[in-house]
Design a protein around this motif. Structure first.
Motif, PDB file in Angstrom:
ATOM      1  N   TYR A  96       0.765  -1.288   0.084  1.00 31.05           N
ATOM      2  CA  TYR A  96       0.030  -0.181   0.025  1.00 31.05           C
ATOM      3  C   TYR A  96       0.800   1.147  -0.019  1.00 31.05           C
ATOM      4  O   TYR A  96       1.570   1.270   0.927  1.00 31.05           O
ATOM      5  N   ALA A  97       0.821   1.932  -1.146  1.00 34.03           N
ATOM      6  CA  ALA A  97       1.591   3.248  -1.186  1.00 34.03           C
ATOM      7  C   ALA A  97       0.890   4.495  -1.510  1.00 34.03           C
ATOM      8  O   ALA A  97      -0.081   4.360  -2.381  1.00 34.03           O
ATOM      9  N   ARG A  98       1.243   5.691  -1.205  1.00 32.23           N
ATOM     10  CA  ARG A  98       0.444   6.762  -1.228  1.00 32.23           C
ATOM     11  C   ARG A  98       1.415   8.006  -1.250  1.00 32.23           C
ATOM     12  O   ARG A  98       2.234   7.946  -0.335  1.00 32.23           O
ATOM     13  N   LEU A  99       1.296   8.891  -2.292  1.00 26.98           N
ATOM     14  CA  LEU A  99       2.116  10.109  -2.234  1.00 26.98           C
ATOM     15  C   LEU A  99       1.185  11.139  -1.572  1.00 26.98           C
ATOM     16  O   LEU A  99       0.056  11.131  -1.513  1.00 26.98           O
ATOM     17  N   SER A 100       2.011  12.025  -0.991  1.00 28.78           N
ATOM     18  CA  SER A 100       1.332  13.380  -0.611  1.00 28.78           C
ATOM     19  C   SER A 100       0.596  14.197  -1.447  1.00 28.78           C
ATOM     20  O   SER A 100      -0.253  15.066  -1.160  1.00 28.78           O
ATOM     21  N   SER A 101       0.847  13.893  -2.677  1.00 31.91           N
ATOM     22  CA  SER A 101       0.387  14.919  -3.688  1.00 31.91           C
ATOM     23  C   SER A 101      -0.833  14.208  -4.183  1.00 31.91           C
ATOM     24  O   SER A 101      -1.818  14.831  -5.201  1.00 31.91           O
ATOM     25  N   TYR A 102      -1.387  12.992  -3.717  1.00 31.34           N
ATOM     26  CA  TYR A 102      -2.542  12.507  -4.214  1.00 31.34           C
ATOM     27  C   TYR A 102      -3.802  13.292  -3.832  1.00 31.34           C
ATOM     28  O   TYR A 102      -3.644  13.739  -2.542  1.00 31.34           O
ATOM     29  N   THR A 103      -4.782  13.800  -4.492  1.00 28.61           N
ATOM     30  CA  THR A 103      -5.863  14.547  -3.960  1.00 28.61           C
ATOM     31  C   THR A 103      -7.162  13.653  -3.571  1.00 28.61           C
ATOM     32  O   THR A 103      -8.067  14.239  -2.918  1.00 28.61           O
ATOM     33  N   THR A 104      -7.152  12.229  -4.003  1.00 31.63           N
ATOM     34  CA  THR A 104      -8.130  11.563  -3.632  1.00 31.63           C
ATOM     35  C   THR A 104      -8.184  11.304  -2.000  1.00 31.63           C
ATOM     36  O   THR A 104      -7.151  11.034  -1.471  1.00 31.63           O
ATOM     37  N   PRO A 105      -9.246  11.212  -1.370  1.00 31.52           N
ATOM     38  CA  PRO A 105      -9.310  11.006   0.153  1.00 31.52           C
ATOM     39  C   PRO A 105      -8.660   9.390   0.325  1.00 31.52           C
ATOM     40  O   PRO A 105      -8.756   8.686  -0.204  1.00 31.52           O
ATOM     41  N   GLU A 106      -7.681   9.376   1.530  1.00 35.29           N
ATOM     42  CA  GLU A 106      -7.208   8.062   1.855  1.00 35.29           C
ATOM     43  C   GLU A 106      -8.306   7.179   2.269  1.00 35.29           C
ATOM     44  O   GLU A 106      -8.756   7.414   3.150  1.00 35.29           O
ATOM     45  N   ASN A 107      -8.101   5.834   1.782  1.00 37.99           N
ATOM     46  CA  ASN A 107      -9.058   4.998   2.170  1.00 37.99           C
ATOM     47  C   ASN A 107      -8.231   3.545   2.112  1.00 37.99           C
ATOM     48  O   ASN A 107      -8.010   2.981   1.306  1.00 37.99           O
ATOM     49  N   TYR A 108      -7.515   3.181   3.308  1.00 43.99           N
ATOM     50  CA  TYR A 108      -6.607   2.093   3.369  1.00 43.99           C
ATOM     51  C   TYR A 108      -7.303   0.663   3.043  1.00 43.99           C
ATOM     52  O   TYR A 108      -6.729  -0.225   2.373  1.00 43.99           O
ATOM     53  N   PHE A 109      -8.744   0.768   3.172  1.00 37.85           N
ATOM     54  CA  PHE A 109      -9.353  -0.747   3.238  1.00 37.85           C
ATOM     55  C   PHE A 109     -10.137  -0.724   1.814  1.00 37.85           C
ATOM     56  O   PHE A 109     -11.000  -1.443   1.613  1.00 37.85           O
ATOM     57  N   SER A 110     -10.019   0.139   0.842  1.00 42.18           N
ATOM     58  CA  SER A 110     -10.618   0.218  -0.618  1.00 42.18           C
ATOM     59  C   SER A 110      -9.855  -0.866  -1.227  1.00 42.18           C
ATOM     60  O   SER A 110      -8.559  -0.337  -1.690  1.00 42.18           O
ATOM     61  N   PHE A 111     -10.226  -1.674  -2.025  1.00 43.94           N
ATOM     62  CA  PHE A 111      -9.507  -2.384  -3.067  1.00 43.94           C
ATOM     63  C   PHE A 111     -10.135  -2.676  -4.192  1.00 43.94           C
ATOM     64  O   PHE A 111      -9.984  -3.386  -5.101  1.00 43.94           O
ATOM     65  N   ARG A 112     -10.874  -1.593  -4.569  1.00 44.35           N
ATOM     66  CA  ARG A 112     -11.811  -1.455  -5.795  1.00 44.35           C
ATOM     67  C   ARG A 112     -10.878  -1.267  -6.959  1.00 44.35           C
ATOM     68  O   ARG A 112      -9.997  -0.081  -6.586  1.00 44.35           O
ATOM     69  N   LYS A 113     -11.047  -1.778  -8.003  1.00 42.45           N
ATOM     70  CA  LYS A 113     -10.590  -1.405  -9.295  1.00 42.45           C
ATOM     71  C   LYS A 113     -10.347   0.172  -9.600  1.00 42.45           C
ATOM     72  O   LYS A 113     -11.525   0.621  -9.668  1.00 42.45           O
ATOM     73  N   GLY A 114      -9.393   0.958  -9.705  1.00 39.80           N
ATOM     74  CA  GLY A 114      -9.455   2.221 -10.221  1.00 39.80           C
ATOM     75  C   GLY A 114      -9.240   3.075  -9.015  1.00 39.80           C
ATOM     76  O   GLY A 114      -9.169   4.306  -9.019  1.00 39.80           O
ATOM     77  N   GLU A 115      -9.572   2.572  -7.673  1.00 39.02           N
ATOM     78  CA  GLU A 115      -9.717   3.406  -6.524  1.00 39.02           C
ATOM     79  C   GLU A 115      -8.463   3.112  -5.461  1.00 39.02           C
ATOM     80  O   GLU A 115      -8.003   3.948  -4.740  1.00 39.02           O
ATOM     81  N   THR A 116      -7.983   1.776  -5.527  1.00 40.83           N
ATOM     82  CA  THR A 116      -7.305   1.251  -4.736  1.00 40.83           C
ATOM     83  C   THR A 116      -5.920   1.481  -4.760  1.00 40.83           C
ATOM     84  O   THR A 116      -5.384   1.938  -5.862  1.00 40.83           O
ATOM     85  N   ASN A 117      -5.244   1.833  -3.565  1.00 41.91           N
ATOM     86  CA  ASN A 117      -3.687   2.389  -3.737  1.00 41.91           C
ATOM     87  C   ASN A 117      -2.733   0.836  -3.037  1.00 41.91           C
ATOM     88  O   ASN A 117      -1.844   0.894  -3.043  1.00 41.91           O
ATOM     89  N   HIS A 118      -3.445  -0.268  -3.297  1.00 40.74           N
ATOM     90  CA  HIS A 118      -2.858  -1.464  -2.999  1.00 40.74           C
ATOM     91  C   HIS A 118      -2.460  -2.309  -4.284  1.00 40.74           C
ATOM     92  O   HIS A 118      -3.272  -2.195  -4.987  1.00 40.74           O
ATOM     93  N   ILE A 119      -1.387  -3.123  -4.159  1.00 39.09           N
ATOM     94  CA  ILE A 119      -1.126  -3.968  -5.250  1.00 39.09           C
ATOM     95  C   ILE A 119      -0.969  -5.286  -4.283  1.00 39.09           C
ATOM     96  O   ILE A 119      -0.017  -5.293  -3.221  1.00 39.09           O
TER      97      ILE A 119
END
Length: 240
Positions: free
Chosen positions: A95-118
């Motif tokens: 799970y990786a996230r940059l401070s420049s991301y504008t979308t709200p952070e949601n660690y528990f989202s695994f949906r296609k196109g929304e998740t920051n998980h691989i």
């Protein structure tokens, strides 16, 4: 956020160490590095890497993170592995996230196109009698092929093959040469090539051993022949 994550990891480690020692193998470490070098790229600059590991028989669960000092990058990873002789099989979540991301952070989202998980499947072969290892990594979820219309297609199954040769000067001193290649179209080559050598890394790692802990020292030089870039990094930490 960095302080909260470090505190949570510390509390988790204190809880785990209360388990019976004869059933579980528990270890931990924390390191600081000048740069986070990963598969032919620099993910962030100076950062800290906390790690916890819990082993039971041939099964190991490991959790670790990468937290940049300037707050621009954070990563939380899990790795579940099972070893059989000279082979080990892993399922990992990154799970990786940059401070420049504008979308709200949601660690528990695994949906296609929304998740920051691989999620990734890994096979490793490390013979005990040869100074050699080879590892195969494949993204199985969270990385999709981009389509011409801008949508996301099927899972990329982007893979990374990494042979390693090494020399042990002492049991606590190791010099390694890695050669990593991107297999199948993936983000390593911006989804343009099925094969490319993306990582040549020379790494020296030495442990200063004490009674109850070790101090790891590391220096790495990485070249990405595909992108014609290179980086140098050094690190120090403590293992217990």
């Amino acid at each position: 956020m960095k302080r909260k994550l470090i505190c949570a990891i510390f509390i988790a480690f204190c809880s785990i160490t209360s388990l019976e020692a004869h059933k579980f193998n528990v270890s931990g470490s924390i390191e600081a590095h000048a740069a986070y070098l990963w598969r032919g790229s620099k993910e962030c600059g100076t950062h800290v890497v906390p790690c916890l590991s819990l082993g039971y028989g041939n099964l190991t669960l490991q959790s670790y993170g990468f937290i940049s000092f300037d707050g621009t990058y954070k990563e939380i990873d899990w790795d579940l592995s099972y070893s059989v002789g000279e082979f080990s099989f892993h399922l990992a979540d990154y799970y990786a996230r940059l401070s420049s991301y504008t979308t709200p952070e949601n660690y528990f989202s695994f949906r296609k196109g929304e998740t920051n998980h691989i999620q990734e499947a890994i096979i490793c072969y490390e013979p005990q009698k040869l100074p050699f290892a080879i590892r195969w990594f494949t993204f199985v979820h969270g990385d999709w092929l981009p389509q011409p219309d801008g949508t996301l297609g099927r899972a990329s199954f982007s893979s990374y093959l990494e042979p390693e040769i090494y020399h042990m000067f002492t049991p606590n001193s190791r010099l390694s040469l890695f050669c990593g290649a991107s297999i199948f179209k993936g983000g390593y080559t911006s989804y343009t090539r099925d094969f490319a050598v993306i990582n040549l890394e020379l790494r020296y790692r030495h442990h200063l051993a004490f009674d109850h802990f070790k101090i790891p020292l590391q220096i790495s030089y990485m070249i990405n022949p595909y992108r014609k870039t290179s980086w140098l990094s050094a690190g120090v930490g403590i293992e217990f």
